[in-house]
Design a protein around this motif. Structure first.
Motif, PDB file in Angstrom:
ATOM      1  N   GLN A 103      36.553  16.259 -73.135  1.00 27.47           N
ATOM      2  CA  GLN A 103      36.397  16.100 -74.536  1.00 27.47           C
ATOM      3  C   GLN A 103      35.517  17.339 -75.034  1.00 27.47           C
ATOM      4  O   GLN A 103      35.949  17.904 -76.331  1.00 27.47           O
ATOM      5  CB  GLN A 103      35.829  14.636 -74.904  1.00 27.47           C
ATOM      6  N   GLN A 104      34.718  17.784 -74.391  1.00 27.22           N
ATOM      7  CA  GLN A 104      33.642  19.061 -74.748  1.00 27.22           C
ATOM      8  C   GLN A 104      34.667  20.296 -74.788  1.00 27.22           C
ATOM      9  O   GLN A 104      34.522  21.291 -75.727  1.00 27.22           O
ATOM     10  CB  GLN A 104      32.507  19.294 -73.860  1.00 27.22           C
ATOM     11  N   LEU A 105      35.323  20.460 -73.607  1.00 27.57           N
ATOM     12  CA  LEU A 105      36.317  21.413 -73.507  1.00 27.57           C
ATOM     13  C   LEU A 105      37.406  21.637 -74.637  1.00 27.57           C
ATOM     14  O   LEU A 105      37.659  22.657 -75.281  1.00 27.57           O
ATOM     15  CB  LEU A 105      37.082  21.310 -72.203  1.00 27.57           C
ATOM     16  N   ARG A 106      37.821  20.339 -74.862  1.00 24.21           N
ATOM     17  CA  ARG A 106      38.837  20.343 -76.302  1.00 24.21           C
ATOM     18  C   ARG A 106      38.083  20.821 -77.567  1.00 24.21           C
ATOM     19  O   ARG A 106      38.760  21.748 -78.006  1.00 24.21           O
ATOM     20  CB  ARG A 106      39.362  18.800 -76.357  1.00 24.21           C
ATOM     21  N   ALA A 107      37.333  20.311 -77.667  1.00 21.55           N
ATOM     22  CA  ALA A 107      36.285  20.769 -79.032  1.00 21.55           C
ATOM     23  C   ALA A 107      36.099  22.406 -79.065  1.00 21.55           C
ATOM     24  O   ALA A 107      36.225  22.986 -80.074  1.00 21.55           O
ATOM     25  CB  ALA A 107      34.801  20.051 -78.969  1.00 21.55           C
ATOM     26  N   GLU A 108      35.780  23.181 -77.820  1.00 19.58           N
ATOM     27  CA  GLU A 108      35.480  24.282 -77.597  1.00 19.58           C
ATOM     28  C   GLU A 108      36.900  25.119 -78.032  1.00 19.58           C
ATOM     29  O   GLU A 108      36.822  26.304 -78.556  1.00 19.58           O
ATOM     30  CB  GLU A 108      34.718  24.703 -76.396  1.00 19.58           C
ATOM     31  N   LEU A 109      37.941  24.698 -77.271  1.00 18.41           N
ATOM     32  CA  LEU A 109      39.125  25.271 -77.497  1.00 18.41           C
ATOM     33  C   LEU A 109      39.584  25.252 -78.783  1.00 18.41           C
ATOM     34  O   LEU A 109      40.191  26.294 -79.407  1.00 18.41           O
ATOM     35  CB  LEU A 109      40.240  24.475 -76.700  1.00 18.41           C
ATOM     36  N   VAL A 110      39.606  24.170 -79.798  1.00 17.79           N
ATOM     37  CA  VAL A 110      39.904  24.048 -81.101  1.00 17.79           C
ATOM     38  C   VAL A 110      38.981  25.261 -81.741  1.00 17.79           C
ATOM     39  O   VAL A 110      39.693  25.839 -82.476  1.00 17.79           O
ATOM     40  CB  VAL A 110      39.480  22.602 -81.674  1.00 17.79           C
ATOM     41  N   ARG A 111      37.657  25.298 -81.773  1.00 17.75           N
ATOM     42  CA  ARG A 111      36.821  26.381 -82.364  1.00 17.75           C
ATOM     43  C   ARG A 111      37.350  27.591 -81.954  1.00 17.75           C
ATOM     44  O   ARG A 111      37.393  28.590 -82.922  1.00 17.75           O
ATOM     45  CB  ARG A 111      35.557  26.215 -81.892  1.00 17.75           C
TER      46      ARG A 111
ATOM     47  N   TRP B 217      32.775  22.350 -65.155  1.00 13.33           N
ATOM     48  CA  TRP B 217      32.454  23.533 -65.818  1.00 13.33           C
ATOM     49  C   TRP B 217      33.254  24.330 -66.461  1.00 13.33           C
ATOM     50  O   TRP B 217      34.548  24.288 -65.916  1.00 13.33           O
ATOM     51  CB  TRP B 217      31.148  24.275 -65.180  1.00 13.33           C
ATOM     52  N   PHE B 218      33.302  24.776 -67.653  1.00 16.92           N
ATOM     53  CA  PHE B 218      34.332  25.716 -68.167  1.00 16.92           C
ATOM     54  C   PHE B 218      33.747  26.949 -69.142  1.00 16.92           C
ATOM     55  O   PHE B 218      32.463  26.601 -69.506  1.00 16.92           O
ATOM     56  CB  PHE B 218      35.255  24.855 -68.968  1.00 16.92           C
ATOM     57  N   VAL B 219      34.328  28.006 -69.112  1.00 16.61           N
ATOM     58  CA  VAL B 219      33.967  29.010 -69.912  1.00 16.61           C
ATOM     59  C   VAL B 219      35.278  29.303 -70.984  1.00 16.61           C
ATOM     60  O   VAL B 219      36.432  29.487 -70.514  1.00 16.61           O
ATOM     61  CB  VAL B 219      33.650  30.286 -69.303  1.00 16.61           C
TER      62      VAL B 219
ATOM     63  N   CYS C 124      44.616  30.458 -67.881  1.00 14.50           N
ATOM     64  CA  CYS C 124      43.784  29.517 -67.472  1.00 14.50           C
ATOM     65  C   CYS C 124      43.451  29.767 -66.271  1.00 14.50           C
ATOM     66  O   CYS C 124      44.265  29.367 -65.160  1.00 14.50           O
ATOM     67  CB  CYS C 124      44.270  28.084 -67.761  1.00 14.50           C
ATOM     68  N   ASP C 125      42.033  29.984 -65.735  1.00  9.11           N
ATOM     69  CA  ASP C 125      41.810  30.299 -64.703  1.00  9.11           C
ATOM     70  C   ASP C 125      41.225  29.122 -63.739  1.00  9.11           C
ATOM     71  O   ASP C 125      40.122  28.789 -64.154  1.00  9.11           O
ATOM     72  CB  ASP C 125      40.840  31.605 -64.501  1.00  9.11           C
ATOM     73  N   ILE C 126      41.931  28.583 -62.907  1.00  4.68           N
ATOM     74  CA  ILE C 126      41.409  27.276 -62.123  1.00  4.68           C
ATOM     75  C   ILE C 126      41.266  27.661 -60.661  1.00  4.68           C
ATOM     76  O   ILE C 126      41.284  26.574 -59.995  1.00  4.68           O
ATOM     77  CB  ILE C 126      42.507  26.201 -62.317  1.00  4.68           C
TER      78      ILE C 126
ATOM     79  N   LEU D 100      40.257  30.829 -70.367  1.00  5.88           N
ATOM     80  CA  LEU D 100      39.832  29.689 -69.978  1.00  5.88           C
ATOM     81  C   LEU D 100      39.597  29.568 -68.625  1.00  5.88           C
ATOM     82  O   LEU D 100      40.637  29.808 -67.915  1.00  5.88           O
ATOM     83  CB  LEU D 100      40.553  28.719 -70.568  1.00  5.88           C
ATOM     84  N   THR D 101      38.245  29.605 -68.129  1.00  8.42           N
ATOM     85  CA  THR D 101      37.769  29.506 -66.652  1.00  8.42           C
ATOM     86  C   THR D 101      37.255  28.123 -66.481  1.00  8.42           C
ATOM     87  O   THR D 101      36.488  27.727 -67.323  1.00  8.42           O
ATOM     88  CB  THR D 101      36.904  30.512 -66.211  1.00  8.42           C
TER      89      THR D 101
END
Length: 137
Positions: A46-54, A20-22, A70-72, A34-35
Motif C-alpha cells: 500500500q505504501q509502494l502504491r502511494a509512492e508510485l502514484v506520487r 523494501w522499495f525505492v 522494475c528491478d526485483i 522501481l527497485t
C-alpha cells in the motif's frame, strides 16, 4: 523512498528481509525506476502504491504513457496473497505504464513475476542495461 530493512523469520526458521522499495522518477525519460527487495507485507505494498502514484504524477505526462523499470533482483519469493496484491497493483489504471521491464535474478522470481500480468508491453530481463534499452528504444 526506502522502507526499513528488518529481518523476519519464515515458518521454517530461515531469515527473511522485510520488504523494501525505492521509487525514482526520471522526468526527461518519463521513466519510473522501481527497485524492490525482501518479503513484502500488505501494508508495504500500500505504501509502494502511494509512492508510485506520487512519482508518476511528478512526470507530468499523460496517463499511462510513462515506462517503468522494475528491478526485483533482491526480492524474495512472495506469498500467494502478496502476488495477487502485486498483480492488482501492476494492472491498476493509475499505475499502469506503457511499457514495463522486470529485471530478475532468480528463475523462480522470474516465474512468479510472469504470473503478475499477461498484457502486452511487459518484458523480462536479467540485465538492467538491456531492460533500459528496450524501454527507451
Amino acid at each position: 523512498m526506502i522502507r526499513s530493512l528488518r529481518d523476519k523469520t519464515d515458518m521454517e526458521g530461515d531469515a527473511m528481509m522485510q520488504g523494501w522499495f525505492v521509487v525514482s522518477p526520471e522526468q526527461g525519460a518519463k521513466l519510473i525506476r522501481l527497485t524492490m527487495g525482501g518479503f513484502f507485507a500488505s501494508a508495504t505494498i500500500q505504501q509502494l502504491r502511494a509512492e508510485l502514484v506520487r512519482a508518476i504524477a511528478s512526470l507530468s505526462c499523460p496517463p499511462n504513457t510513462h515506462v517503468t523499470l522494475c528491478d526485483i533482483r533482491q526480492m524474495d519469493i512472495q506469498s500467494q496473497e502478496r502476488v495477487e496484491e502485486f498483480s492488482r497493483l501492476v494492472g491498476s489504471e493509475d499505475i499502469r505504464s506503457r511499457k514495463l521491464a522486470f529485471v530478475t535474478a532468480k528463475s523462480l522470481a522470474r516465474l512468479q513475476a510472469k504470473r503478475l500480468t499477461s498484457r502486452e508491453g511487459v518484458a523480462f530481463f536479467s540485465d538492467i542495461d538491456a531492460a533500459l534499452e528496450w524501454l527507451t528504444g
